[in-house]
Scaffold this motif. Structure first.
Motif, PDB file in Angstrom:
ATOM      1  N   ILE A 432      59.022  35.626  43.154  1.00  0.00           N
ATOM      2  CA  ILE A 432      58.189  35.918  41.983  1.00  0.00           C
ATOM      3  C   ILE A 432      56.808  36.371  42.442  1.00  0.00           C
ATOM      4  O   ILE A 432      56.238  37.342  41.910  1.00  0.00           O
ATOM      5  N   ASP A 433      56.246  35.688  43.460  1.00  0.00           N
ATOM      6  CA  ASP A 433      54.943  36.085  44.008  1.00  0.00           C
ATOM      7  C   ASP A 433      55.011  37.506  44.571  1.00  0.00           C
ATOM      8  O   ASP A 433      54.058  38.286  44.428  1.00  0.00           O
ATOM      9  N   THR A 435      56.965  40.009  43.607  1.00  0.00           N
ATOM     10  CA  THR A 435      56.949  41.001  42.521  1.00  0.00           C
ATOM     11  C   THR A 435      55.524  41.162  41.971  1.00  0.00           C
ATOM     12  O   THR A 435      55.112  42.280  41.648  1.00  0.00           O
ATOM     13  N   ASP A 436      54.782  40.044  41.877  1.00  0.00           N
ATOM     14  CA  ASP A 436      53.394  40.125  41.393  1.00  0.00           C
ATOM     15  C   ASP A 436      52.509  40.898  42.360  1.00  0.00           C
ATOM     16  O   ASP A 436      51.626  41.656  41.945  1.00  0.00           O
ATOM     17  N   LEU A 454      60.479  45.991  38.858  1.00  0.00           N
ATOM     18  CA  LEU A 454      59.764  44.747  39.196  1.00  0.00           C
ATOM     19  C   LEU A 454      59.743  43.790  38.014  1.00  0.00           C
ATOM     20  O   LEU A 454      59.899  42.573  38.199  1.00  0.00           O
ATOM     21  N   ASP A 455      59.576  44.327  36.831  1.00  0.00           N
ATOM     22  CA  ASP A 455      59.571  43.479  35.641  1.00  0.00           C
ATOM     23  C   ASP A 455      60.944  42.817  35.448  1.00  0.00           C
ATOM     24  O   ASP A 455      61.044  41.617  35.163  1.00  0.00           O
ATOM     25  N   LYS A 458      61.399  40.091  38.148  1.00  0.00           N
ATOM     26  CA  LYS A 458      60.603  38.893  37.896  1.00  0.00           C
ATOM     27  C   LYS A 458      61.270  38.028  36.831  1.00  0.00           C
ATOM     28  O   LYS A 458      61.352  36.793  36.978  1.00  0.00           O
ATOM     29  N   ASN A 459      61.751  38.656  35.771  1.00  0.00           N
ATOM     30  CA  ASN A 459      62.471  37.906  34.731  1.00  0.00           C
ATOM     31  C   ASN A 459      63.740  37.270  35.288  1.00  0.00           C
ATOM     32  O   ASN A 459      64.088  36.137  34.941  1.00  0.00           O
ATOM     33  N   THR A 462      62.780  34.235  37.333  1.00  0.00           N
ATOM     34  CA  THR A 462      62.343  33.163  36.433  1.00  0.00           C
ATOM     35  C   THR A 462      63.559  32.448  35.843  1.00  0.00           C
ATOM     36  O   THR A 462      63.614  31.214  35.793  1.00  0.00           O
TER      37      THR A 462
END
Length: 912
Positions: A432-433, A435-436, A454-455, A458-459, A462
């Motif tokens: 997750i980090d 992708t951010d 990337l969005d 990330k989902n 999560t």
């Protein structure tokens, strides 16, 4: 020509009077969408459209259960599996390798309304027969295996009960439940008129449900088929409908509605064979360009069917811009994206991590990954430079500290290569980090597609984190990677566009009930269309036949129907297939093509052609290299440093190779050696032999010395292996095998030495002796030195011998000559040239009378020492290197060196 869905609507003109009472059920949601659009066009006024269901959604509505997600089913089945007593339990990862298969079998059993108790008892009995022994003995492993098979029925029952208590079910369970609920559902909806549209292969549950509706009288069913294959008892396309027509009471009485004779209309069918998938993609792109260039052609009524859906990405890149609108029904699978490959590589990196080091191959794969390059540039990280250092300095594993020294920034190191081996939750947080961290680089470049990726990821991570919290048994990276791949396979990025306009790109199953004027089908090969004889199931083939479960025969019939149904109303059909059979890309041309070419009606309308890319015969790109003044100057410099026998052998093989390696100093491209390469193996073996023999240099060898060397050989082999390859790591896998082979070579060689000592008196004169002397060219030419390192020099019963170790295969013929010129002209005599060169070098500094030179091939140890041999007229091969032999060799050296320095003789490429 009017198409199928139009025919269905036009045969029901009364639907407009009370549309709310009409319910259409179709095989797929995609077909329902097209039907809705056609109803809107034909309504002619504002009204509430009839209900439109896909068969799966309609069955779900009848049953009162909801479909559980694939992952929820996996988790629940694992919990039920853990509850069973008397069977050995596996980790979630091990279970995941067969759990999905078991759910598929449960699905089949329920969709075909099989007596589950009888089936599972049957399977258990089969296993008992397989494990039966005449004396009745059994092992713990057999008992565990039988206990597992006996537990399948309890697992099945508990799994179904637990799901139903939650109002959920897998597909087969929902279908079986719907069968029992159908009479009640019909009684509650007596005012509705049900229309089943375009079905073909129905499971037993669907057959029972539809027949319930037909029996109550307020139901119609329309079949999309052609008499061409329906009335042919051998044609698989009509297999299911012929069966229903003969067995269903309603169809026996009323026949099949919707059947036509469309294959009687003229068609234009082209069958084109092309090599590999890329050629098919390029051909389709060119075909679409030509079609779009025709003024009368409208691609709104054209479908491009991808037999192999993995071709979607290359196909999108091959579409001409001139074609305008494109509608892609399948979405772009996330697991085909480059970022998916990045995260898979990161999983591999973490799984391969030792206590404090990372595997270099995987680290380089990540550092070179194209998706990370914008981020690395923002971090001022030169990934290629880092990889070059890793390649040279750390062939197998590298630590975090060494990555920093190689040029990896601290921020990148913490993000991608954390010191501590991450656990499940740490990996998710790190992803997750990541992708951010990557998002700003792509936002700055306004890269919309990669920002979307990337969005999505990330989902996904999560959600993955939530699942791991809910299910603590997902406790290792293998299980986490499995969940990641499961979620990834279910996700895709939808394409935006107008669904009913432009070219339609879809898979074969998405084309159900849809008709197009022009159809283009790719990858029509065995193993793709149809998919072939796959039987991934706990239930053997013969048991499936016994209980009426579908086999590959029925699956092939499904594909046959879809293929012929696509063709029946089309006016123009373009079929592409791969002419190069490939395990991964499908086999020979599909049986469908053979059927078409031999069809009495269609064969005359088919144009069959094989197309291959244009390939011309190009002359050898390598050109002769003239000897300019600058080149001769460089050649003189190299001559002062010294030419080795290997360098001169390179010139004999290929002067251009000599120019590149010796003059320009260009070496072979360095590659990462995960498994020790042949040249490295040779270096290691030479080093080990030097360690063994160096203490005895200048001494006579004896049995005690050989015995001592045999004891030390494994230790010294490992020491040499570590210095040149392992770099502190432990040998494993193929490298461990290579080490053992080396130890075997050394021990076999030393046993040979022991036997030689029984017959000869052997003095070790030199080991890895370096020699360098000036070579007199006899003219005012350049100053030339010859140099070399002799592996072994020994004196045997007063005769001196020069020995060159070879780890490759050498045969006696490679060391024998009958014509001196062959040393300069025949590359096969390079071994003879080299040993003569070493002998000549040694003789210049050490007066000696009895001299021999040869090779010891470790791949051919049984042959023993192989000596240079000269065959002169009327004599057998002679190995003694007397004065005249070395003088003749010196003459050949003289001619060779003169040729190398002759400004009028270019460096010509070798003939291939």
């Amino acid at each position: 020509m009017q198409y199928f869905l139009d025919d269905v609507i036009d045969s029901l003109p009364q639907w407009k009077e009370n549309p709310g009472n009409y319910v259409f059920i179709l095989p797929s949601k995609r077909a329902g969408f097209f039907l809705r659009e056609k109803l809107m066009l034909k309504a002619g006024k504002s009204l509430i459209l009839p209900e439109i269901w896909s068969i799966e959604s309609f069955v779900e509505e009848i049953s009162g259960l909801h479909y559980a997600s694939p992952l929820d089913l996996q988790f629940l089945l694992y919990k039920v599996y853990l509850d069973q007593k008397g069977i050995e339990k596996e980790s979630f990862f091990e279970f995941s390798r067969w759990g999905q298969l078991l759910i598929q079998d449960f699905n089949e059993i329920d969709r075909y309304l099989i007596d589950s108790e009888k089936l599972f008892d049957y399977l258990g009995d089969i296993q008992e027969l397989h494990q039966w022994t005449p004396d009745g003995t059994s092992s713990p492993m057999i008992r565990k295996r039988l206990a597992f098979w006996k537990s399948l029925l309890p697992i099945y029952i508990q799994f179904r009960d637990t799901l139903e208590q939650k109002g959920l079910g897998y597909q087969g369970q929902v279908y079986r439940k719907a069968v029992s609920q159908t009479p009640d559902f019909i009684s509650k909806n007596k005012s509705k008129h049900y229309i089943f549209v375009g079905f073909n292969a129905l499971n037993t549950a669907e057959q029972d449900i539809i027949q319930y509706f037909l029996k109550q009288g307020n139901t119609s069913i329309y079949w999309d088929a052609d008499v061409h294959y329906l009335d042919d008892p051998l044609h698989d396309a009509g297999l299911f409908m012929r069966k229903y027509r003969s067995k269903w009471p309603n169809l026996q009485k009323n026949g099949l509605a919707g059947i036509g004779s469309y294959f009687q209309n003229p068609k234009k069918i082209s069958v084109t064979g092309l090599p590999k998938s890329v050629s098919q993609v390029k051909y389709c792109g060119d075909l679409l360009y030509k079609l779009s260039s025709e003024p009368s052609e409208n691609l709104d009524n054209t479908a491009l069917i991808l037999g192999d859906e993995t071709l979607l990405n290359p196909m999108l890149h091959s579409l001409p811009s001139e074609i305008g609108g494109v509608n892609i029904t399948m979405g772009y699978p996330l697991h085909h994206s480059s970022i998916a490959q990045l995260f898979s590589a990161l999983f591999g990196l973490f799984q391969q991590k030792t206590q404090d080091k990372w595997r270099v191959k995987t680290a380089m794969q990540i550092l070179r990954h194209p998706f990370l390059q914008p981020f690395f540039r923002d971090e001022s990280l030169n990934s290629e430079k880092v990889c070059s250092i890793l390649l040279k300095e750390y062939p197998n594993f590298v630590s975090g500290k060494e990555l920093l020294e190689a040029g990896v920034s601290k921020g990148v190191l913490e993000l991608l290569f954390p010191n501590k081996t991450p656990g499940v939750h740490e990996v998710i947080k790190q992803f997750i980090d990541l992708t951010d961290q990557l998002l700003p680089s792509y936002r700055q470049r306004n890269d919309v597609l990669n920002m979307e990726y990337l969005d999505h990821f990330k989902n996904l991570f999560t959600r993955l984190g939530d699942l791991c919290i809910q299910h603590p048994f997902v406790s290792d990276l293998k299980a986490l990677k499995f969940l990641f791949e499961q979620l990834l396979s279910e996700d895709s990025i939808d394409f935006e566009g107008e669904p009913l306009k432009g070219l339609q790109i879809m898979g074969m199953l998405e084309s159900r009930n849809l008709d197009f004027k022009r159809v283009i089908i790719t990858s029509v090969n065995e193993g793709i269309l149809p998919s072939g004889k796959t039987n991934s199931s706990f239930i053997p083939f013969d048991v499936k036949k016994e209980f009426g479960l579908p086999t590959y025969k029925e699956k092939d019939a499904v594909y046959t129907y879809h293929f012929y149904r696509l063709l029946q109303r089309a006016e123009a059909v373009h079929i592409c297939y791969n002419t190069e059979p490939d395990v991964l890309e499908g086999g020979e041309p599909s049986r469908f093509i053979s059927q078409l070419l031999n069809d009495p009606v269609l064969s005359s309308q088919i144009e069959h052609q094989i197309i291959a890319p244009k390939t011309g015969i190009h002359p050898d790109a390598r050109k002769a290299i003239d000897k300019s003044e600058r080149l001769l100057f460089k050649l003189n410099e190299k001559a002062k440093a010294g030419f080795s026998p290997t360098a001169l052998s390179d010139y004999i093989k290929d002067p251009v190779l000599f120019y590149k390696k010796v003059i320009l100093g260009i070496r072979d491209c360095e590659q990462l050696e995960e498994t020790v390469a042949a040249n490295t193996f040779g270096t290691v073996l030479h080093q080990a032999l030097e360690y063994l023999y160096r203490p005895y240099e200048g001494l006579y060898l004896g049995p005690d010395a050989v015995h001592s060397m045999r004891q030390k050989a494994p230790e010294l082999a490992l020491k040499s292996f570590d210095e040149h390859f392992l770099k502190g790591m432990t040998a494993s896998g193929k490298n461990l095998i290579a080490l053992r082979v080396m130890e075997h070579y050394l021990d076999t060689f030393l046993l040979m030495e022991k036997e030689r000592l029984k017959k000869h008196k052997i003095k070790l004169v030199g080991v890895e002796r370096k020699l360098k002397i000036p070579f007199n060219t006899g003219t005012q030419g350049p100053e030339v030195y010859l140099k070399g390192t002799v592996d072994r020099i020994e004196e045997v019963d007063g005769s001196l011998r020069i020995i060159d170790y070879k780890t490759g295969m050498v045969e006696p013929r490679n060391l024998r000559i009958s014509d001196w010129d062959s040393l300069r002209t025949d590359p096969d005599k390079s071994k003879a040239f080299q040993v003569l060169c070493y002998a000549w070098l040694y003789k210049q500094q050490n007066p000696v009378h009895n001299l021999m030179a040869g090779v010891l091939s470790f791949k051919n140890l049984k042959t023993g020492y192989q000596w240079f041999g000269l065959k002169e007229a009327g004599r057998s091969y002679q190995s003694d290197l007397h004065e005249s032999v070395l003088l003749n060799f010196e003459n050949q050296l003289q001619l060779l060196v003169e040729e190398i320095f002759n400004p009028n003789i270019s460096f010509e490429p070798a003939l291939t």
